[in-house]
Design an enzyme around this catalytic site. Structure first.
Site, PDB file in Angstrom:
ATOM      1  N   LYS A 176     -13.593  10.063  -1.797  1.00  0.00           N
ATOM      2  CA  LYS A 176     -14.127   8.698  -1.864  1.00  0.00           C
ATOM      3  C   LYS A 176     -14.064   8.080  -0.472  1.00  0.00           C
ATOM      4  O   LYS A 176     -13.004   7.661  -0.005  1.00  0.00           O
ATOM      5  CB  LYS A 176     -13.314   7.844  -2.850  1.00  0.00           C
ATOM      6  CG  LYS A 176     -14.154   6.696  -3.355  1.00  0.00           C
ATOM      7  CD  LYS A 176     -13.577   5.316  -3.233  1.00  0.00           C
ATOM      8  CE  LYS A 176     -13.025   4.772  -2.006  1.00  0.00           C
ATOM      9  NZ  LYS A 176     -13.928   3.972  -1.179  1.00  0.00           N
ATOM     10  N   GLU A 252      -1.352   8.608   4.923  1.00  0.00           N
ATOM     11  CA  GLU A 252      -1.530   8.322   6.359  1.00  0.00           C
ATOM     12  C   GLU A 252      -1.835   6.842   6.451  1.00  0.00           C
ATOM     13  O   GLU A 252      -2.954   6.413   6.181  1.00  0.00           O
ATOM     14  CB  GLU A 252      -2.695   9.148   6.919  1.00  0.00           C
ATOM     15  CG  GLU A 252      -2.492  10.647   6.872  1.00  0.00           C
ATOM     16  CD  GLU A 252      -1.503  11.154   7.905  1.00  0.00           C
ATOM     17  OE1 GLU A 252      -1.031  10.364   8.738  1.00  0.00           O
ATOM     18  OE2 GLU A 252      -1.191  12.353   7.862  1.00  0.00           O
ATOM     19  N   CYS A 286      -5.408   3.601  13.868  1.00  0.00           N
ATOM     20  CA  CYS A 286      -4.010   3.503  13.426  1.00  0.00           C
ATOM     21  C   CYS A 286      -3.084   3.851  14.583  1.00  0.00           C
ATOM     22  O   CYS A 286      -1.942   3.424  14.623  1.00  0.00           O
ATOM     23  CB  CYS A 286      -3.772   4.436  12.260  1.00  0.00           C
ATOM     24  SG  CYS A 286      -4.319   6.102  12.632  1.00  0.00           S
ATOM     25  N   GLU A 383      -0.419  -5.117  12.489  1.00  0.00           N
ATOM     26  CA  GLU A 383      -1.410  -4.240  13.108  1.00  0.00           C
ATOM     27  C   GLU A 383      -2.620  -5.094  13.525  1.00  0.00           C
ATOM     28  O   GLU A 383      -3.181  -5.812  12.699  1.00  0.00           O
ATOM     29  CB  GLU A 383      -1.815  -3.201  12.070  1.00  0.00           C
ATOM     30  CG  GLU A 383      -2.554  -2.027  12.613  1.00  0.00           C
ATOM     31  CD  GLU A 383      -2.823  -0.979  11.533  1.00  0.00           C
ATOM     32  OE1 GLU A 383      -2.917  -1.319  10.338  1.00  0.00           O
ATOM     33  OE2 GLU A 383      -2.964   0.196  11.898  1.00  0.00           O
TER      34      GLU A 383
HETATM   35  P1  NAP Z   1      -7.933   0.217   3.241  1.00  0.00           P
HETATM   36  O1  NAP Z   1      -8.459  -1.124   2.931  1.00  0.00           O
HETATM   37  O2  NAP Z   1      -6.575   0.569   2.777  1.00  0.00           O
HETATM   38  O3  NAP Z   1      -9.018   1.242   2.668  1.00  0.00           O
HETATM   39  C1  NAP Z   1      -8.884   2.627   2.807  1.00  0.00           C
HETATM   40  C2  NAP Z   1      -9.566   3.317   1.652  1.00  0.00           C
HETATM   41  O4  NAP Z   1      -8.888   2.953   0.451  1.00  0.00           O
HETATM   42  C3  NAP Z   1     -11.021   2.905   1.461  1.00  0.00           C
HETATM   43  O5  NAP Z   1     -11.757   4.024   1.028  1.00  0.00           O
HETATM   44  C4  NAP Z   1     -10.920   1.860   0.370  1.00  0.00           C
HETATM   45  O6  NAP Z   1     -12.087   1.728  -0.383  1.00  0.00           O
HETATM   46  C5  NAP Z   1      -9.817   2.448  -0.478  1.00  0.00           C
HETATM   47  N1  NAP Z   1      -9.165   1.489  -1.361  1.00  0.00           N
HETATM   48  C6  NAP Z   1      -9.010   0.147  -1.188  1.00  0.00           C
HETATM   49  N2  NAP Z   1      -8.365  -0.386  -2.256  1.00  0.00           N
HETATM   50  C7  NAP Z   1      -8.120   0.631  -3.109  1.00  0.00           C
HETATM   51  C8  NAP Z   1      -7.485   0.725  -4.380  1.00  0.00           C
HETATM   52  N3  NAP Z   1      -6.967  -0.340  -4.997  1.00  0.00           N
HETATM   53  N4  NAP Z   1      -7.409   1.923  -4.978  1.00  0.00           N
HETATM   54  C9  NAP Z   1      -7.923   3.028  -4.382  1.00  0.00           C
HETATM   55  N5  NAP Z   1      -8.532   3.007  -3.182  1.00  0.00           N
HETATM   56  C10 NAP Z   1      -8.617   1.824  -2.536  1.00  0.00           C
HETATM   57  O7  NAP Z   1      -7.916   0.517   4.792  1.00  0.00           O
HETATM   58  P2  NAP Z   1      -9.102   0.363   5.822  1.00  0.00           P
HETATM   59  O8  NAP Z   1      -9.238  -1.078   6.175  1.00  0.00           O
HETATM   60  O9  NAP Z   1     -10.316   1.088   5.338  1.00  0.00           O
HETATM   61  O10 NAP Z   1      -8.563   1.216   7.044  1.00  0.00           O
HETATM   62  C11 NAP Z   1      -7.752   0.679   8.005  1.00  0.00           C
HETATM   63  C12 NAP Z   1      -6.307   1.085   7.765  1.00  0.00           C
HETATM   64  O11 NAP Z   1      -6.219   2.510   7.744  1.00  0.00           O
HETATM   65  C13 NAP Z   1      -5.405   0.640   8.887  1.00  0.00           C
HETATM   66  O12 NAP Z   1      -4.205   0.122   8.384  1.00  0.00           O
HETATM   67  C14 NAP Z   1      -5.141   1.931   9.659  1.00  0.00           C
HETATM   68  O13 NAP Z   1      -3.946   1.935  10.379  1.00  0.00           O
HETATM   69  C15 NAP Z   1      -5.145   2.932   8.568  1.00  0.00           C
HETATM   70  N6  NAP Z   1      -5.404   4.268   9.112  1.00  0.00           N
HETATM   71  C16 NAP Z   1      -4.369   5.164   9.154  1.00  0.00           C
HETATM   72  C17 NAP Z   1      -4.579   6.412   9.690  1.00  0.00           C
HETATM   73  C18 NAP Z   1      -3.461   7.405   9.739  1.00  0.00           C
HETATM   74  O14 NAP Z   1      -3.749   8.591   9.872  1.00  0.00           O
HETATM   75  N7  NAP Z   1      -2.205   7.006   9.631  1.00  0.00           N
HETATM   76  C19 NAP Z   1      -5.832   6.778  10.176  1.00  0.00           C
HETATM   77  C20 NAP Z   1      -6.862   5.850  10.130  1.00  0.00           C
HETATM   78  C21 NAP Z   1      -6.627   4.588   9.581  1.00  0.00           C
HETATM   79  P3  NAP Z   1     -13.128   0.541  -0.074  1.00  0.00           P
HETATM   80  O15 NAP Z   1     -13.680   0.851   1.253  1.00  0.00           O
HETATM   81  O16 NAP Z   1     -14.129   0.662  -1.157  1.00  0.00           O
HETATM   82  O17 NAP Z   1     -12.351  -0.734  -0.110  1.00  0.00           O
END
Ligand code: NAP
Length: 479
Positions: A176, A252, A286, A383
């Site tokens: 997804k 992650e 991240c 962040e």
């Molecule tokens: P996010 O809001 O947590 O979304 C990530 C994914 O989760 C998206 O596909 C999102 O879908 C989905 N999601 C959201 N709510 C959900 C729920 N209740 N149940 C299941 N899935 C759900 O994060 P983001 O804004 O896309 O990404 C930024 C974050 O990712 C930052 O905090 C960054 O640090 C972190 N990140 C970490 C790494 C690592 O390797 N540690 C790498 C890259 C990014 P939708 O798009 O449909 O909302």
């Protein structure tokens, strides 16, 4: 390129509409205009995708490791051949400059090359029990059907570093992608099919009813593994949901990387490293340096050199020649960055360059350097996810390291020093899963990527990456 990409759900080897024909729009963040309509899956679509993954698992697990490796190798080559088209697609949906999209395409494809090589190195052990009465045999088997949820900031690489090891290990999957950037993952589907991936191994579901569609899959006893890259907040919810089924889980999550510059650092290297650690992906990484923690004797010099470099960057639409900084991904993200800068200024920080959003269309934010930032500012703990570099200062080394570790996160830390003893002391003391010493980037498909503390658990890439998709079975063989 956008026209050529499938916009439907990909389930059991077939493209199909979402139930009720629902769709959602994907925007170009440089203009705020829609560039594509993509299928918006409902709960039944999610279940159908898991059905397909479950139905294919047994047969897929029996394929020869070399065959799985060859599929990944072909996919690596196809991505490489089509890098320019894929980069354009990524820039259109995510905003980063073309040069950076190309770098991500190369990074993403390398996970396939790496895991194509690992697929034939899955092995167990054989030993004699200490009392000599039996033989101890261990083997590795695929975990089973996986759910992979990926973020928008690296639309392809965050997928390939999960799909690569899962294919190599013999797992089937439902992927997804983020609803802000689904097109890169949809483009990958055709590449995987062309590379020979059998029907049902990879299923892709796009949706805006994310929680509603994902939760039943996570709670489904047929699912064996959840791997998530995204925010710590969502990660916590998913770990809770996965507890009932005692799923194998990799997380992650977010970061708050310290970037330590010690008194003896080579400042040329430190500023080059800072530009990479801060500005890669417009700060939306991240691994982005979130807090520059600089020794007081070099802080002024470091700040003025960094401000000069940051202030000279060219903002603009990522598709345009010479652009170095694209827009942030959406208005919400831009507003959050603005709030964090305003809060820091209210707390007493000085804006050395930049300071706010750019007027006009798109979600642009000026590269910003803040000095005299007090630790009470929100961006010490939160962040940023944007092109903002706050500089904090320290006196004694121990104080600098304590500041670096004063966060709930623990993904990566960077440190700059020319003294080997100081470097070893500091990297051993940093509470992070990864450390960059005199370098501003750590991501490498051959290395284990991942965090500690609230940055999650599990590793992607390296020798460790495939282990996340394998179970160890032990057989006691009596003589
Ligand atoms: P996010 O809001 O947590 O979304 C990530 C994914 O989760 C998206 O596909 C999102 O879908 C989905 N999601 C959201 N709510 C959900 C729920 N209740 N149940 C299941 N899935 C759900 O994060 P983001 O804004 O896309 O990404 C930024 C974050 O990712 C930052 O905090 C960054 O640090 C972190 N990140 C970490 C790494 C690592 O390797 N540690 C790498 C890259 C990014 P939708 O798009 O449909 O909302």
């Amino acid at each position: 390129m956008v026209e050529a990409v499938g916009k439907q759900l990909f389930i059991g080897g077939k493209w199909r509409d979402a139930e009720g024909g629902k769709t959602f729009e994907v925007e170009d963040p440089a203009t705020g205009q829609s560039i594509a309509s993509v299928a918006d899956a409902g709960v039944a679509d999610g279940t159908a995708a898991l059905d397909a993954a479950v139905a294919t698992q047994e047969e897929w697990a029996r394929t020869a490791p070399r065959d799985r490796g060859e599929i990944l190798r072909r996919a690596f080559e196809l991505i490489t051949e089509r890098a320019d088209d894929l980069a354009l697609l990524m820039t259109l949906e995510m905003g980063k400059p073309l040069k950076e999209s190309k770098a991500e395409i190369a990074y993403a494809s390398e996970f396939f090359r790496w895991f194509s090589e690992e697929s034939v190195r899955i092995a167990g052990r054989y030993s004699v029990a200490p009392n000599g009465a039996s033989r101890l045999v261990t083997m590795k088997q695929p975990v089973g059907p996986c759910l992979m949820i990926t973020p928008w900031n690296f639309p392809l690489a965050m997928g390939t570093r999960k799909i690569g090891p899962a294919v190599a290990a013999g797992c089937t999957m439902v992927v997804k992608p983020a609803s802000l950037t689904p097109l890169s993952m949809l483009a990958l589907v055709d590449i995987m099919v062309e590379a020979g991936l059998p029907e049902g191994v990879l299923n892709v579901v796009t949706t805006t009813s994310t929680g509603e569609v994902m939760e039943p899959l996570i709670r489904d006893p047929r699912l064996r593994k959840l791997t998530f890259t995204g925010s710590t907040e969502v990660g916590r919810t998913l770990v809770e949901q996965s507890a009932q089924g005692l799923l194998r889980v990799s997380m992650e999550l977010g970061g708050n990387a310290p970037f330590l510059v010690f008194a003896d650092a080579d400042l040329d290297k430190a500023v080059d490293g800072a530009m990479l650690a801060k500005m890669r992906n417009i700060g939306e990484a991240c691994t982005a340096a979130n807090r520059f923690i600089v020794h007081e004797s070099v802080a002024e010099e470091f700040a003025s050199r960094l401000a000069e470099r940051m202030g000279a960057l060219t903002l603009g639409r990522g598709t345009e020649e010479g652009v170095e900084v694209g827009p942030l991904v959406e208005a919400k993200q831009r507003d959050k960055v603005r709030e964090l800068v305003e809060d820091a200024v209210d707390e007493g920080a000085t804006v050395t360059t930049g300071g706010g959003p750019r007027e006009g269309e798109g979600y642009f934010f000026e590269p910003t350097v803040l000095t005299d930032v007090p630790r009470s500012a929100r961006l010490f703990t939160e962040e940023i996810f944007g092109p903002v570099a706050p500089i904090f200062t320290f006196g004694k080394d121990e104080e600098g390291l304590a500041m670096a570790n004063d966060t709930e996160f623990g993904l990566v830390g960077y440190l700059f020093t020319q003294d080997l003893n100081r470097a070893v002391w500091a990297y051993e003391g940093l509470e992070t899963g990864m450390v960059g010493v005199n370098q501003g980037i750590v991501s490498n498909p051959a290395a284990p990527f991942g965090g500690v503390k609230a940055s999650g658990f599990g590793r992607e890439g390296g020798l460790e990456g495939i282990e996340e998709y394998l179970e160890t079975k032990y057989v006691g063989l009596a003589l």
